[in-house]
Scaffold this active site. Structure first.
Site, PDB file in Angstrom:
ATOM      1  CG  HIS A  21       3.504   7.306 -11.310  1.00 26.85           C
ATOM      2  ND1 HIS A  21       3.305   8.654 -11.115  1.00 26.85           N
ATOM      3  CD2 HIS A  21       3.105   6.702 -10.153  1.00 26.85           C
ATOM      4  CE1 HIS A  21       2.824   8.857  -9.909  1.00 26.85           C
ATOM      5  NE2 HIS A  21       2.682   7.677  -9.301  1.00 26.85           N
ATOM      6  CD  GLU A  22       3.125   2.893  -9.411  1.00 25.62           C
ATOM      7  OE1 GLU A  22       3.756   2.840  -8.336  1.00 25.62           O
ATOM      8  OE2 GLU A  22       2.030   3.457  -9.517  1.00 25.62           O
ATOM      9  CG  HIS A  25       6.335   5.949  -6.343  1.00 24.16           C
ATOM     10  ND1 HIS A  25       6.367   7.187  -5.733  1.00 24.16           N
ATOM     11  CD2 HIS A  25       5.121   5.868  -6.973  1.00 24.16           C
ATOM     12  CE1 HIS A  25       5.242   7.828  -5.985  1.00 24.16           C
ATOM     13  NE2 HIS A  25       4.471   7.056  -6.738  1.00 24.16           N
TER      14      HIS A  25
END
Length: 346
Positions: A21-22, A25
């Site tokens: 997820h990170e 980004h």
């Protein structure tokens, strides 16, 4: 399989989902020319750090989360700061985390079927003689497409509707020889569970399980992905409507516990663990897109408003809203974590 190995496996699975997820980004931010101040795996005190050219990479003590800090709520003269990039680039960066989780979920779905080599169809293989299904006119070979109006992606959709039915009367739509047939008011037998007193619906038919061909891999993976996505949204609806309470929510501790217990029960069945990992990854992706302050979805709302009005909302105002949302989210996490820990000992 020992409890220690189960817990380690659970923590690793959860960490991978968070890191993916990170990383979504991070990689999109870098592609958009946005400086990332810190990329952290875990929460709490820093136990390892390495300064990169543009980013501080840290490993933190508690392996129950992570973050990608880009100074989203800070004004800056730096042309590479988050708020100085176009609104569409910022939307791409914020949405990337959840999208990566959804992509991971689909990839895990593909791997699950590659490992299993089989798929459970929605085609009726057997009907109990004298049952309501037989009386209604349903037949072996029928492919079930709807139950009580719910479109059927997988056999699990059928099970979901059967388990959640209360009166034992269901409506079916099936496909037979290319033609769709509707059977309304199909009656199923009900028995009462002696321990709980709960009424249980008797399954009057079985469906086929078959070996999977290469051509069926992607459709099967897509159907499984859609099943989990809709299941999560329906669970969210039930939570909002009050059907489920806070006691039914699980935080990182509860998730790790579920994975650990599943690993022990399945004897480290890789397919079973991948299935749970897929569900959690899709859940994280969808949850983060909810339009709530402090979540990616909340930030997307502000960015969409900015795109419409062609004027950014003040960083301080947006920061205050997200801080308030973050505080409420942390309070919720404390309550949920307390319940998780409590349930371990009960």
């Amino acid at each position: 399989m020992s409890t220690v190995i189960s817990i380690i496996s659970a923590v690793l699975i959860f960490c991978v989902i968070v890191v993916v997820h990170e990383f979504g980004h991070f990689i999109v931010a870098r592609k958009c020319g946005i400086d990332v101040q810190e990329f952290a795996i875990g929460m709490g005190p820093v136990i390892f750090k390495k300064q990169g050219k543009h980013t501080l990479f840290t490993l933190r003590l508690l392996p129950l989360g992570g973050f990608c800090s880009m100074g989203e709520d800070e004004e800056s003269d730096n042309e590479n700061s988050f708020r100085n990039k176009s609104v569409w680039r910022r939307i791409a960066v914020i949405a990337a985390g959840a999208i990566m989780n959804l992509i991971l979920g689909f990839i895990l779905s593909l791997i699950i079927f590659l490992v299993a080599g089989k798929v459970t169809t929605t085609i009726i293989a057997e009907i109990v003689p004298g049952s309501g299904c037989e009386a209604a006119g349903m037949a072996v070979g029928d492919r079930i497409t709807k139950v009580n109006g719910l479109h059927i992606f997988t056999a699990n959709d059928i099970i979901y509707e059967l388990r959640n039915d209360e009166d034992g009367v269901l409506d079916f739509v099936v496909e037979r020889d290319g033609e769709k047939l509707t059977f309304n008011g199909v009656k199923f037998g009900l028995t009462v569970d002696e321990e709980t007193g709960e009424r249980v619906l008797n399954y009057d038919f079985k469906v086929y399980m078959k070996n999977m061909t290469a051509a069926e891999l992607f459709p099967a993976a897509a159907n499984k992905f859609m099943y989990y996505s809709r299941l999560i949204l329906m669970s969210l609806r039930d939570l909002i409507s009050g059907k489920y309470g806070l006691n039914n929510l699980q935080g990182p501790v509860g998730i790790v516990t579920v994975i650990s217990e599943s690993a022990q029960e399945s004897g480290f069945d890789i397919g079973y663990l991948l299935d749970i990992a897929m569900l959690i990854s899709v859940n994280v992706g969808i949850f983060n897109l909810l339009p709530l302050p402090a979540l990616d979805g909340g930030r997307l709302v502000f960015l969409i408003i900015e795109a419409i009005r062609r004027k950014p909302i003040k960083a301080e105002t947006e920061g205050m809203v997200h801080f308030a949302g973050f505080a409420l989210l942390m309070l919720l996490m404390i309550i949920v974590t307390f319940n998780d820990v409590k349930n371990i000992f009960i």
